[in-house]
Write an enzyme that holds these catalytic residues in place. Sequence first.
Site, PDB file in Angstrom:
ATOM      1  N   ARG A 127       0.848  -1.201   0.000  1.00 27.09           N
ATOM      2  CA  ARG A 127       0.000   0.000   0.000  1.00 27.09           C
ATOM      3  C   ARG A 127       0.879   1.245   0.000  1.00 27.09           C
ATOM      4  O   ARG A 127       2.079   1.196   0.278  1.00 27.09           O
ATOM      5  CB  ARG A 127      -0.909   0.014   1.236  1.00 27.09           C
ATOM      6  N   GLY A 128       0.260   2.396  -0.268  1.00 31.90           N
ATOM      7  CA  GLY A 128       0.966   3.650  -0.104  1.00 31.90           C
ATOM      8  C   GLY A 128       1.175   3.964   1.368  1.00 31.90           C
ATOM      9  O   GLY A 128       0.579   3.348   2.250  1.00 31.90           O
ATOM     10  N   LYS A 182       3.579   4.971   4.947  1.00 34.55           N
ATOM     11  CA  LYS A 182       4.728   4.479   5.703  1.00 34.55           C
ATOM     12  C   LYS A 182       4.299   3.393   6.682  1.00 34.55           C
ATOM     13  O   LYS A 182       3.730   2.397   6.283  1.00 34.55           O
ATOM     14  CB  LYS A 182       5.435   5.658   6.373  1.00 34.55           C
ATOM     15  N   ILE A 183       4.555   3.580   7.963  1.00 37.05           N
ATOM     16  CA  ILE A 183       4.309   2.514   8.928  1.00 37.05           C
ATOM     17  C   ILE A 183       3.093   2.823   9.796  1.00 37.05           C
ATOM     18  O   ILE A 183       2.847   3.980  10.146  1.00 37.05           O
ATOM     19  CB  ILE A 183       5.560   2.274   9.806  1.00 37.05           C
ATOM     20  N   TYR A 212       0.076   0.668  12.718  1.00 34.54           N
ATOM     21  CA  TYR A 212      -0.198  -0.476  13.586  1.00 34.54           C
ATOM     22  C   TYR A 212      -1.666  -0.855  13.469  1.00 34.54           C
ATOM     23  O   TYR A 212      -2.542   0.015  13.412  1.00 34.54           O
ATOM     24  CB  TYR A 212       0.123  -0.115  15.045  1.00 34.54           C
ATOM     25  N   HIS A 213      -1.928  -2.153  13.447  1.00 38.58           N
ATOM     26  CA  HIS A 213      -3.288  -2.682  13.512  1.00 38.58           C
ATOM     27  C   HIS A 213      -3.408  -3.584  14.729  1.00 38.58           C
ATOM     28  O   HIS A 213      -2.461  -4.312  15.061  1.00 38.58           O
ATOM     29  CB  HIS A 213      -3.631  -3.503  12.265  1.00 38.58           C
ATOM     30  N   SER A 240      -6.210   6.007   9.985  1.00 35.22           N
ATOM     31  CA  SER A 240      -5.195   6.010   8.935  1.00 35.22           C
ATOM     32  C   SER A 240      -5.789   5.466   7.642  1.00 35.22           C
ATOM     33  O   SER A 240      -6.774   4.725   7.658  1.00 35.22           O
ATOM     34  CB  SER A 240      -3.980   5.174   9.356  1.00 35.22           C
ATOM     35  N   LEU A 241      -5.168   5.854   6.534  1.00 34.47           N
ATOM     36  CA  LEU A 241      -5.594   5.427   5.206  1.00 34.47           C
ATOM     37  C   LEU A 241      -4.385   4.939   4.425  1.00 34.47           C
ATOM     38  O   LEU A 241      -3.282   5.465   4.578  1.00 34.47           O
ATOM     39  CB  LEU A 241      -6.220   6.581   4.420  1.00 34.47           C
ATOM     40  N   CYS A 298       2.765   6.742  10.552  1.00 32.48           N
ATOM     41  CA  CYS A 298       2.752   7.316   9.203  1.00 32.48           C
ATOM     42  C   CYS A 298       3.998   8.151   8.925  1.00 32.48           C
ATOM     43  O   CYS A 298       3.985   9.028   8.055  1.00 32.48           O
ATOM     44  CB  CYS A 298       1.478   8.113   8.975  1.00 32.48           C
TER      45      CYS A 298
END
Length: 218
Positions: A75-76, A78-79, A81-82, A142-143, A173
């Site tokens: 995905r586009g 950066k980093i 967390y889920h 976040s997206l 991000c």
Amino acid sequence: MQHERMNRPLIIRTLGRTDYLATWQAMQAYTQSRDEHSHDELWLTEHAPIYTLGLNRKGVRLPSRHDIPLIEVDRGGKITYHGPGQVVIYVLLDLKRRGMSVRSLVSAMEDSMIALLAEHGVTAAARADAPGVYVEGAKIASLGLRLKHQRSYHGLALNIDMDLAPFLAIDPCGYQGLQVTQVRDLGIALTSEAAAQKLLDKLTTQLGYTDRLTENTL
């Protein structure tokens, strides 16, 4: 024929908690196999704790804790967390068929979350320099997207009632010191399940669908 394709029902898949890697691979497979007759789909899920690193990896600080897996994805961004207590919706749309730009899709995702929070008296906003949704400067959602042949996958993650500590081990991000928040900490009494259904309703409306079908499996 074009009118028929535009009015195919939106499929909403309510998947419960899923393995991140398996779900990502399923998104890739569905997107790769799509044709002009394929349904657009939204996948509602939740993941066990995991860090995901997007394609924009330059200068990213890797997690300072090692008890949570890290996976590099396509995905586009950066980093991020889920984890449990976070609503994740993956957005698998044929943008060309719908006449929709990527920017319009991002705005629809952001606006649906902003509207959900506004219903509960919370003012939220998007940021042009950092996709997502923010409340008083703290990130609540976040997206991240990937497009292949103008067909999208990946999607959004809205923090509802979760352990936010894993965010402290990263720069969310890519922004050092970026604060994160969640629905519970804003005084909103919504379960993840209730928030997910409200968000699905708003996102479906934002995307312009009037007919939808719900399924519980991939």
